[in-house]
Design a protein around this motif. Structure first.
Motif, mmCIF file in Angstrom:
data_model
loop_
_atom_site.group_PDB
_atom_site.id
_atom_site.type_symbol
_atom_site.label_atom_id
_atom_site.label_comp_id
_atom_site.label_asym_id
_atom_site.label_seq_id
_atom_site.Cartn_x
_atom_site.Cartn_y
_atom_site.Cartn_z
ATOM 1 N N PHE A 172 3.079 -3.938 -10.785
ATOM 2 C CA PHE A 172 1.856 -4.268 -11.507
ATOM 3 C C PHE A 172 0.592 -3.971 -10.694
ATOM 4 O O PHE A 172 -0.515 -4.241 -11.153
ATOM 5 N N GLY A 173 0.772 -3.427 -9.482
ATOM 6 C CA GLY A 173 -0.377 -3.124 -8.631
ATOM 7 C C GLY A 173 -0.976 -1.766 -8.919
ATOM 8 O O GLY A 173 -0.559 -1.050 -9.839
ATOM 9 N N ARG A 174 -1.928 -1.360 -8.082
ATOM 10 C CA ARG A 174 -2.660 -0.116 -8.327
ATOM 11 C C ARG A 174 -2.167 1.036 -7.478
ATOM 12 O O ARG A 174 -2.718 2.135 -7.530
ATOM 13 N N TYR A 175 -1.140 0.820 -6.667
ATOM 14 C CA TYR A 175 -0.624 1.872 -5.804
ATOM 15 C C TYR A 175 0.716 2.354 -6.352
ATOM 16 O O TYR A 175 1.778 1.962 -5.894
ATOM 17 N N GLY A 176 0.640 3.162 -7.396
ATOM 18 C CA GLY A 176 1.830 3.679 -8.047
ATOM 19 C C GLY A 176 2.359 2.802 -9.159
ATOM 20 O O GLY A 176 3.331 3.156 -9.825
ATOM 21 N N GLY A 177 1.711 1.648 -9.402
ATOM 22 C CA GLY A 177 2.132 0.737 -10.467
ATOM 23 C C GLY A 177 1.259 0.881 -11.698
ATOM 24 O O GLY A 177 0.563 1.882 -11.898
ATOM 25 N N SER A 178 1.277 -0.147 -12.536
ATOM 26 C CA SER A 178 0.554 -0.092 -13.809
ATOM 27 C C SER A 178 -0.917 -0.454 -13.688
ATOM 28 O O SER A 178 -1.650 -0.394 -14.678
ATOM 29 N N ASN A 179 -1.364 -0.866 -12.487
ATOM 30 C CA ASN A 179 -2.759 -1.244 -12.254
ATOM 31 C C ASN A 179 -3.181 -2.445 -13.094
ATOM 32 O O ASN A 179 -4.342 -2.596 -13.473
ATOM 33 N N THR A 180 -2.216 -3.309 -13.379
ATOM 34 C CA THR A 180 -2.502 -4.517 -14.160
ATOM 35 C C THR A 180 -3.243 -5.552 -13.332
ATOM 36 O O THR A 180 -4.160 -6.232 -13.820
ATOM 37 N N LEU A 181 -2.858 -5.714 -12.071
ATOM 38 C CA LEU A 181 -3.524 -6.676 -11.198
ATOM 39 C C LEU A 181 -4.923 -6.178 -10.863
ATOM 40 O O LEU A 181 -5.092 -5.031 -10.432
ATOM 41 N N PRO A 182 -5.955 -7.009 -11.045
ATOM 42 C CA PRO A 182 -7.328 -6.569 -10.753
ATOM 43 C C PRO A 182 -7.502 -6.222 -9.278
ATOM 44 O O PRO A 182 -6.803 -6.743 -8.403
ATOM 45 N N ASN A 183 -8.468 -5.356 -9.025
ATOM 46 C CA ASN A 183 -8.777 -4.958 -7.659
ATOM 47 C C ASN A 183 -9.150 -6.180 -6.819
ATOM 48 O O ASN A 183 -9.878 -7.065 -7.273
ATOM 49 N N TRP A 184 -8.679 -6.235 -5.601
ATOM 50 C CA TRP A 184 -8.810 -7.324 -4.634
ATOM 51 C C TRP A 184 -7.927 -8.517 -4.972
ATOM 52 O O TRP A 184 -7.374 -9.135 -4.053
ATOM 53 N N TRP A 185 -7.782 -8.846 -6.237
ATOM 54 C CA TRP A 185 -6.851 -9.914 -6.587
ATOM 55 C C TRP A 185 -5.420 -9.522 -6.247
ATOM 56 O O TRP A 185 -4.588 -10.376 -5.920
ATOM 57 N N ASP A 186 -5.134 -8.229 -6.315
ATOM 58 C CA ASP A 186 -3.787 -7.774 -5.961
ATOM 59 C C ASP A 186 -3.479 -8.069 -4.497
ATOM 60 O O ASP A 186 -2.376 -8.506 -4.144
ATOM 61 N N LEU A 187 -4.478 -7.874 -3.635
ATOM 62 C CA LEU A 187 -4.277 -8.163 -2.221
ATOM 63 C C LEU A 187 -4.115 -9.662 -1.982
ATOM 64 O O LEU A 187 -3.308 -10.092 -1.139
ATOM 65 N N LEU A 188 -4.859 -10.446 -2.732
ATOM 66 C CA LEU A 188 -4.735 -11.900 -2.606
ATOM 67 C C LEU A 188 -3.338 -12.353 -3.017
ATOM 68 O O LEU A 188 -2.743 -13.243 -2.377
ATOM 69 N N VAL A 189 -2.791 -11.733 -4.065
ATOM 70 C CA VAL A 189 -1.437 -12.060 -4.503
ATOM 71 C C VAL A 189 -0.426 -11.727 -3.409
ATOM 72 O O VAL A 189 0.485 -12.514 -3.119
ATOM 73 N N TRP B 69 0.820 -1.215 0.000
ATOM 74 C CA TRP B 69 0.000 0.000 0.000
ATOM 75 C C TRP B 69 0.854 1.266 0.000
ATOM 76 O O TRP B 69 0.380 2.338 -0.401
ATOM 77 N N SER B 70 2.085 1.171 0.447
ATOM 78 C CA SER B 70 2.966 2.337 0.431
ATOM 79 C C SER B 70 3.350 2.740 -0.984
ATOM 80 O O SER B 70 3.805 3.866 -1.208
ATOM 81 N N GLY B 71 3.199 1.834 -1.932
ATOM 82 C CA GLY B 71 3.379 2.186 -3.332
ATOM 83 C C GLY B 71 4.669 1.682 -3.953
ATOM 84 O O GLY B 71 5.666 1.421 -3.277
ATOM 85 N N TYR B 72 4.633 1.555 -5.253
ATOM 86 C CA TYR B 72 5.769 1.038 -6.025
ATOM 87 C C TYR B 72 6.984 1.947 -5.919
ATOM 88 O O TYR B 72 8.119 1.474 -5.834
ATOM 89 N N GLN B 73 6.762 3.252 -5.933
ATOM 90 C CA GLN B 73 7.898 4.182 -5.871
ATOM 91 C C GLN B 73 8.702 3.978 -4.597
ATOM 92 O O GLN B 73 9.938 3.973 -4.623
ATOM 93 N N ALA B 74 8.020 3.806 -3.486
ATOM 94 C CA ALA B 74 8.721 3.572 -2.218
ATOM 95 C C ALA B 74 9.439 2.230 -2.254
ATOM 96 O O ALA B 74 10.574 2.101 -1.763
ATOM 97 N N ALA B 75 8.811 1.206 -2.835
ATOM 98 C CA ALA B 75 9.390 -0.139 -2.834
ATOM 99 C C ALA B 75 10.707 -0.191 -3.606
ATOM 100 O O ALA B 75 11.704 -0.732 -3.119
ATOM 101 N N TRP B 76 10.731 0.381 -4.808
ATOM 102 C CA TRP B 76 11.970 0.261 -5.583
ATOM 103 C C TRP B 76 13.076 1.151 -5.012
ATOM 104 O O TRP B 76 14.261 0.793 -5.077
ATOM 105 N N LYS B 77 12.721 2.286 -4.446
ATOM 106 C CA LYS B 77 13.731 3.138 -3.833
ATOM 107 C C LYS B 77 14.367 2.455 -2.622
ATOM 108 O O LYS B 77 15.586 2.545 -2.398
ATOM 109 N N LEU B 78 13.562 1.753 -1.847
ATOM 110 C CA LEU B 78 14.108 1.043 -0.694
ATOM 111 C C LEU B 78 14.929 -0.166 -1.128
ATOM 112 O O LEU B 78 15.899 -0.544 -0.463
ATOM 113 N N GLY B 79 14.554 -0.778 -2.249
ATOM 114 C CA GLY B 79 15.387 -1.840 -2.796
ATOM 115 C C GLY B 79 16.765 -1.327 -3.168
ATOM 116 O O GLY B 79 17.788 -1.988 -2.905
ATOM 117 N N LEU B 80 16.818 -0.132 -3.758
ATOM 118 C CA LEU B 80 18.095 0.487 -4.096
ATOM 119 C C LEU B 80 18.880 0.810 -2.824
ATOM 120 O O LEU B 80 20.107 0.604 -2.759
#
Length: 552
Positions: free
Chosen positions: A491-508, A435-446
């Motif tokens: 691929f999620g909806r929080y700063g990503g491409s929104n490819t994963l369907p809603n709720w299915w993203d949480l299940l993943v 939920w914090s978003g893709y931008q935060a995730a990749w920056k912390l990976g770096l």
């Protein structure tokens, strides 16, 4: 073979050791003082803007997730009372590489919070009285001006001075500020609910949940989780507690409970006190003018100008108290990493008062760097929230592994239904990262890659005889886990491409988290290796600190 600690009759101290001066109330105030900071001043407005009245559910959800994580830390902190515990628990279960990964992320979030708290203070004070007329502390984008950097540096110098003097002064200073900063929010709730409470606000501007479940989730990393985090500070300072086995778990649990009640009441009072006219067109700007001091604006609107003055004073006291604690926390984390030979040995130096002076000065330097033209308070909060969630996530998987591999270790507090709640805690942390978003995730990976380079440089300059084996196999789950979260975020909806369907993203996220969790437990060190790691830490602390005598 388990390590236990026996207290001697009186607290002592030798050169080169941390002082064991902190009792239950000191530990409680350290955790509670971290929980109640700038989050209460700015978090309610941000949450309401994103979720409307359903932001109350955001606070309840965050409280539930963080409470489970707090209970995990309560068990680990009481069972393994070492300074900078979040950097050590994963190391006991998965070896030095995992321990460094957790400790590095913990240090990054801790060393950033003190300057964030200072920026929150300046955000409030830049718009009032003499400061507004004579100084410009912030640019229009929220970054600090030269005058702002100078004032912020004065705050950091004050925090640093208190920490250098020693842990007893830190505990006493923090106790005074925590009493104030807990009383003021509760008093604000009573005043606003008495003078200006509009029940219709809870269904105005598009209904109770104008942005649906997505709004509830999006508000979590936008200030809510940031506000509630901090319970682990008692764990970080367990190496300086007089009776850690008894006091650490109690402090963590009580601080979390108080913080939860305070923040939920504040959100209810905030929504109820809003001018209904500002909600006719939605929740994008519920406060109107006064975004930098929302509760003060509401107090003035309710005819309680005296309360607004108190709130502006608290805008200095609350964030300053939290910043004071996080200078202490970040220094204990770097101290712990230095003891583990993961950072240069210089960070383990302490002064004659038992304070880790080199680590404290390092925290001050990093805080000054954070004052450079980086994003504003709200932008940094999401990044810190994600880093905190990564730090928290190491604890439940470590608890499960240590329950299996180190069952004889005394556990003054035991997590109830741990086989259920421990994986729930890990999954909760994974969801917070997502939920914090893709931008935060990749920056912390770096940032993690940078940390590994620093670890490699430290080991290269450490004599071979002093290096411990990294035990890479046991920590082999860490990088696939972090990398997987970055991919899901992409691929999620929080700063990503929104490819994963809603709720299915949480299940993943949930399925991925559970797979990593149980895979990590299977990779944990053997009982003999865990024993060796814990005994080594116990002997090291006993050799430096006459207050505890380790028995094996």
């Amino acid at each position: 073979m388990a390590v236990t600690s026996q207290k001697t009759s009186s607290p002592g101290h030798t050169a080169g050791s941390l002082r064991r001066d902190v009792g239950f109330w000191g530990l409680l105030f350290v955790s509670l003082g971290s929980i109640i900071g700038s989050g209460w001043l700015l978090g309610a407005l941000t949450a309401a803007s994103l979720a409307g009245p359903a932001s109350i559910l955001t606070w309840v959800l965050a409280a539930a997730m963080l409470t489970v994580l707090a209970l995990v830390h309560a068990e680990l902190g009481a069972a393994y009372p070492f300074a900078g515990g979040t950097a050590r628990f994963p190391g006991f279960a998965f070896g030095p590489l995992a321990g460094f990964s957790a400790g590095w992320m913990a240090w990054l979030q801790a060393v950033t919070i003190a300057p964030i708290e200072v920026e929150a203070t300046l955000s409030y004070t830049d718009h009032i009285g003499w400061v507004k007329d004579h100084l410009t502390l912030l640019h229009t984008d929220g970054t600090l001006t030269n005058a702002g950097i100078a004032v912020a540096s004065c705050f950091m110098l004050a925090f640093t001075a208190v920490n250098i003097v020693g842990v007893r002064l830190l505990a006493e200073t923090n106790a005074v500020t925590v009493i104030w900063k807990t009383a003021v929010p509760l008093f604000t709730v009573v005043v606003l609910m008495t003078l200006a409470f509009h029940g219709s606000n809870f269904t105005a501007g598009g209904g109770f949940a104008p942005h649906g479940a997505h709004g509830v989730f999006a508000a979590l990393p936008a200030g809510v989780v940031f506000a509630l985090q901090g319970f682990e500070q008692a764990v970080q300072m367990a190496g300086e507690a007089r009776n850690p086995q008894r006091d650490v778990s109690r402090a963590v649990i009580v601080a979390t409970a108080i913080g939860t009640v305070v923040y939920i009441l504040l959100e209810v009072a905030f929504i109820g006190a809003l001018d209904p006219g500002h909600l006719l067109h939605g929740w994008a700007n519920p406060i109107g003018e006064g975004d930098f001091g929302p509760y003060a604006t509401l107090a003035i609107g309710a005819g309680a100008g005296w309360l607004a003055v108190m709130l502006y004073i608290d805008a200095v006291v609350s964030p300053a108290g939290t910043g004071l604690v996080y200078i202490a926390t970040s220094s204990r984390l770097s101290y712990a990493l230095g003891r583990q030979k993961s950072l240069p040995g210089g960070v383990t130096k302490v002064n004659r008062r038992g304070a880790p002076i080199a680590s404290i000065l390092l925290a001050f330097i990093m805080g000054e760097i954070a004052f450079l033209p980086f994003p504003s308070w709200q932008s940094l909060v999401g990044l810190v929230t994600s880093a905190t969630a990564i730090m928290y996530a190491f604890a439940p998987v470590a608890l499960h592994a240590l329950r299996l591999r180190h069952p004889e270790q005394p556990r003054p507090y035991r997590l109830p239904a741990w086989r259920l709640l421990s994986p729930v805690a890990f999954v909760s942390a994974n969801l917070l990262i997502y939920w914090s978003g893709y931008q935060a995730a990749w920056k912390l990976g770096l940032a993690m890659l940078i940390g590994l380079l620093l670890l490699a440089a430290t080991r290269a300059t450490t004599p071979a005889a002093e290096r411990t084996a990294l035990l890479v196999r046991a920590s082999a789950w860490v990088w696939p886990w972090l990398g997987g979260l970055v991919v899901i975020g992409r691929f999620g909806r929080y700063g990503g491409s929104n490819t994963l369907p809603n709720w299915w993203d949480l299940l993943v996220v949930v399925a991925f988290g559970l797979a990593v969790y149980y895979g990590a437990v299977r990779l944990a060190l053997s009982t003999e290796e865990v024993d060796k790691a814990v005994v080594a830490e116990g002997e090291l602390d006993a050799a430096a600190d006459p207050v505890t005598a380790s028995t094996v």
